[in-house]
Every structure is written in structure tokens, then in C-alpha cells.
Design a protein around this motif. Structure first.
Motif, mmCIF file in Angstrom:
data_model
loop_
_atom_site.group_PDB
_atom_site.id
_atom_site.type_symbol
_atom_site.label_atom_id
_atom_site.label_comp_id
_atom_site.label_asym_id
_atom_site.label_seq_id
_atom_site.Cartn_x
_atom_site.Cartn_y
_atom_site.Cartn_z
ATOM 1 N N LYS A 9 0.827 -1.196 0.000
ATOM 2 C CA LYS A 9 0.000 0.000 0.000
ATOM 3 C C LYS A 9 0.862 1.246 0.000
ATOM 4 O O LYS A 9 2.029 1.214 0.382
ATOM 5 C CB LYS A 9 -0.908 0.016 1.239
ATOM 6 N N ASP A 10 0.272 2.359 -0.417
ATOM 7 C CA ASP A 10 1.020 3.607 -0.374
ATOM 8 C C ASP A 10 1.009 4.176 1.035
ATOM 9 O O ASP A 10 0.305 3.686 1.925
ATOM 10 C CB ASP A 10 0.450 4.601 -1.393
ATOM 11 N N ALA A 11 1.796 5.221 1.237
ATOM 12 C CA ALA A 11 1.937 5.801 2.570
ATOM 13 C C ALA A 11 0.602 6.297 3.114
ATOM 14 O O ALA A 11 0.304 6.120 4.295
ATOM 15 C CB ALA A 11 2.958 6.938 2.526
ATOM 16 N N TYR A 12 -0.172 6.913 2.250
ATOM 17 C CA TYR A 12 -1.482 7.416 2.678
ATOM 18 C C TYR A 12 -2.353 6.291 3.221
ATOM 19 O O TYR A 12 -2.919 6.398 4.312
ATOM 20 C CB TYR A 12 -2.178 8.094 1.489
ATOM 21 N N GLY A 13 -2.445 5.207 2.475
ATOM 22 C CA GLY A 13 -3.276 4.083 2.906
ATOM 23 C C GLY A 13 -2.770 3.449 4.188
ATOM 24 O O GLY A 13 -3.558 3.040 5.051
ATOM 25 N N LEU A 14 -1.458 3.370 4.340
ATOM 26 C CA LEU A 14 -0.879 2.759 5.533
ATOM 27 C C LEU A 14 -1.167 3.600 6.781
ATOM 28 O O LEU A 14 -1.515 3.061 7.834
ATOM 29 C CB LEU A 14 0.628 2.585 5.351
ATOM 30 N N ILE A 15 -1.012 4.916 6.662
ATOM 31 C CA ILE A 15 -1.286 5.782 7.814
ATOM 32 C C ILE A 15 -2.768 5.753 8.149
ATOM 33 O O ILE A 15 -3.158 5.676 9.322
ATOM 34 C CB ILE A 15 -0.812 7.220 7.529
ATOM 35 N N LEU A 16 -3.601 5.787 7.111
ATOM 36 C CA LEU A 16 -5.047 5.750 7.323
ATOM 37 C C LEU A 16 -5.461 4.459 8.012
ATOM 38 O O LEU A 16 -6.270 4.466 8.949
ATOM 39 C CB LEU A 16 -5.765 5.891 5.984
ATOM 40 N N ASP A 17 -4.898 3.340 7.576
ATOM 41 C CA ASP A 17 -5.196 2.056 8.206
ATOM 42 C C ASP A 17 -4.753 2.053 9.672
ATOM 43 O O ASP A 17 -5.441 1.493 10.543
ATOM 44 C CB ASP A 17 -4.494 0.917 7.471
ATOM 45 N N ALA A 18 -3.609 2.660 9.942
ATOM 46 C CA ALA A 18 -3.093 2.698 11.305
ATOM 47 C C ALA A 18 -4.010 3.511 12.217
ATOM 48 O O ALA A 18 -4.206 3.162 13.392
ATOM 49 C CB ALA A 18 -1.680 3.278 11.321
ATOM 50 N N ILE A 19 -4.592 4.570 11.685
ATOM 51 C CA ILE A 19 -5.559 5.357 12.460
ATOM 52 C C ILE A 19 -6.842 4.560 12.649
ATOM 53 O O ILE A 19 -7.412 4.493 13.742
ATOM 54 C CB ILE A 19 -5.854 6.703 11.758
ATOM 55 N N ASP A 20 -7.288 3.921 11.562
ATOM 56 C CA ASP A 20 -8.543 3.169 11.592
ATOM 57 C C ASP A 20 -8.494 2.010 12.577
ATOM 58 O O ASP A 20 -9.488 1.682 13.220
ATOM 59 C CB ASP A 20 -8.860 2.657 10.185
ATOM 60 N N THR A 21 -7.345 1.371 12.694
ATOM 61 C CA THR A 21 -7.217 0.211 13.578
ATOM 62 C C THR A 21 -6.751 0.578 14.981
ATOM 63 O O THR A 21 -6.535 -0.301 15.819
ATOM 64 C CB THR A 21 -6.249 -0.825 12.976
ATOM 65 N N ARG A 52 -2.112 15.402 2.846
ATOM 66 C CA ARG A 52 -3.426 14.984 2.339
ATOM 67 C C ARG A 52 -4.388 14.711 3.484
ATOM 68 O O ARG A 52 -5.553 15.128 3.448
ATOM 69 C CB ARG A 52 -3.252 13.738 1.467
ATOM 70 N N LEU A 53 -3.919 14.042 4.505
ATOM 71 C CA LEU A 53 -4.759 13.729 5.659
ATOM 72 C C LEU A 53 -5.146 14.988 6.433
ATOM 73 O O LEU A 53 -6.247 15.077 6.967
ATOM 74 C CB LEU A 53 -4.042 12.728 6.572
ATOM 75 N N GLU A 54 -4.243 15.944 6.458
ATOM 76 C CA GLU A 54 -4.572 17.217 7.104
ATOM 77 C C GLU A 54 -5.660 17.942 6.313
ATOM 78 O O GLU A 54 -6.608 18.496 6.896
ATOM 79 C CB GLU A 54 -3.331 18.089 7.221
ATOM 80 N N THR A 55 -5.545 17.929 5.009
ATOM 81 C CA THR A 55 -6.557 18.562 4.157
ATOM 82 C C THR A 55 -7.925 17.916 4.359
ATOM 83 O O THR A 55 -8.967 18.589 4.311
ATOM 84 C CB THR A 55 -6.153 18.442 2.672
ATOM 85 N N GLN A 56 -7.941 16.606 4.626
ATOM 86 C CA GLN A 56 -9.186 15.871 4.823
ATOM 87 C C GLN A 56 -9.679 15.937 6.274
ATOM 88 O O GLN A 56 -10.650 15.261 6.624
ATOM 89 C CB GLN A 56 -8.992 14.406 4.417
#
Length: 214
Positions: A9-21, A52-56
Motif C-alpha cells: 500500500k502507499d503511505a497514505y493508505g498505511l497511515i489511514l489504516d493505522a488510524i482506523d485500527t 493529504r490527511l490534514e486537508t481531509q
């Protein structure tokens, strides 16, 4: 320690998954160098992902640091209003469009998840999986996309309502009712069952938050 999923996965997806879990929770500080080391990627894609995550609004500024955002009472209420409507629609469409195989998967999930009662973190993961399956069974990709955004924001809630005493068992019963309505191709009943399920989860969460200020 590097995350073994980094090559997939890309960095965005990995960080998002880490937050989600729950690896990173609301209020946790995210540091470029630490994230790069954890996921085994360079700092440039990490920096781009954080921006990107900050923008969202998944991340917010605390001085010069980026931290995982949290939701205040009004934001949480707004989120649950939207979630209730979209989830109810997904259940209605699933009752209309779900294949017999998709319904079988939902039924199996309910039965398997009974063993997780009393294990809120495991139940929370199973709950996300169950709801995602209903989203997919709606066979409406635009609805699935919107629900993905809603569930992404749900990760900004620090605790799971399934941690409340008795809520896990109640949730399984509610899941059973939702699947029964989908099995019967009763869109109205499926919509009602899932909407009430989300409403009860919201009430439970409000009680959890109220207990914190006693």
C-alpha cells in the motif's frame, strides 16, 4: 519495526489504516521520521500523505506538530446523522440486490462474531467488516464511496461503543435482525433495523462520554 504491509500500500493508505485500527488514536502526534521507519518508505511520500490527511481533517495542527484529529460533540452528532441515513439506504439496497452468496457471508459473520462478545477491540474490527459487507451488497459504488468517507471519520472517535457493558451482545442481536431482513428481501425492515442499530450505538456512545465527566 517496519510494517510488513508497506510494500502493498502507499503511505497514505498505511497511515489511514493505522488510524482506523487504533495504532494511532485521537491526540497522538505523527512524526515523519517515525512513520517512515515504521512503514519502510521514504519521508517524501509520508510528508505528502500527512498533508493529504490534514486537508481531509483527519489530522490537525498542534503548534508545529500534526496530531490525529478528534471529534467534538456536535461533529460526532452530525456524523451519526449522516451515517444513519446512508447505512439505512445501504441495507435497503442490499435487501434488493444482495446475492445469495453475499447474504450467506453476512449470516456467517453474525454467527462467528458471537465468540467475540466481551472482546471490544476484536468486535470493533468485526463490526467494521460486517458493515462493509452490507455496503458492498448494496451494489451501489457511489454509496460505498460515501460510506467509506463516513467510516474513515469514525476512526476519530477514541473509543468503541462496543466497550460498554452488554453492548456487544445487543449489537450481535441487532446484526442478526438486519441480516434476517436482507434475507427476506424486505427493504423497509432492513432500513429500519440498521438505522435503529446505529441509533442505539450513538446513544451508547453518548452515555460513555457523559460518564467521563462525572
Amino acid at each position: 519495526m517496519k510494517d510488513p504491509r508497506a510494500g502493498q500500500k502507499d503511505a497514505y493508505g498505511l497511515i489511514l489504516d493505522a488510524i482506523d485500527t487504533g495504532v494511532y488514536r485521537p491526540g497522538d502526534r505523527l512524526v515523519e521520521s517515525e512513520l517512515a521507519d515504521r512503514f519502510g518508505v521514504s519521508r517524501t511520500p509520508i510528508r505528502e500523505a500527512l498533508q493529504r490527511l490534514e486537508t481531509q481533517s483527519m489530522l490537525t495542527r498542534d503548534g508545529r506538530s500534526l496530531i490525529v484529529a478528534s471529534l467534538d460533540h456536535n461533529q460526532m452528532a452530525d456524523l451519526y446523522v449522516v451515517r444513519t441515513e446512508l447505512e439505512g439506504l445501504a441495507a435497503r439496497l442490499a435487501a434488493r440486490h444482495a446475492t445469495s452468496e453475499e447474504v450467506r457471508v453476512l449470516r456467517d459473520m453474525v454467527e462467528e462474531d458471537r465468540s467475540l462478545i466481551g472482546k471490544p477491540d476484536a468486535m470493533s474490527r468485526a463490526n467494521r467488516r460486517f458493515h462493509k459487507q452490507i455496503h458492498l451488497a448494496s451494489h451501489n459504488r457511489y454509496l460505498v464511496q460515501q460510506l467509506d468517507l463516513v467510516h474513515r471519520s469514525m476512526a476519530l472517535l477514541a473509543t468503541t461503543s462496543l466497550a460498554a457493558e452488554g453492548r456487544g451482545e445487543e449489537a450481535i442481536k441487532e446484526h442478526d435482525q438486519i441480516v434476517s431482513a436482507i434475507e427476506a428481501h424486505d427493504g423497509d425492515a432492513a432500513h429500519k433495523a440498521l438505522s435503529e442499530h446505529i441509533s442505539k450505538a450513538f446513544v451508547t456512545r453518548l452515555k460513555i462520554d457523559a460518564d467521563k465527566v462525572r
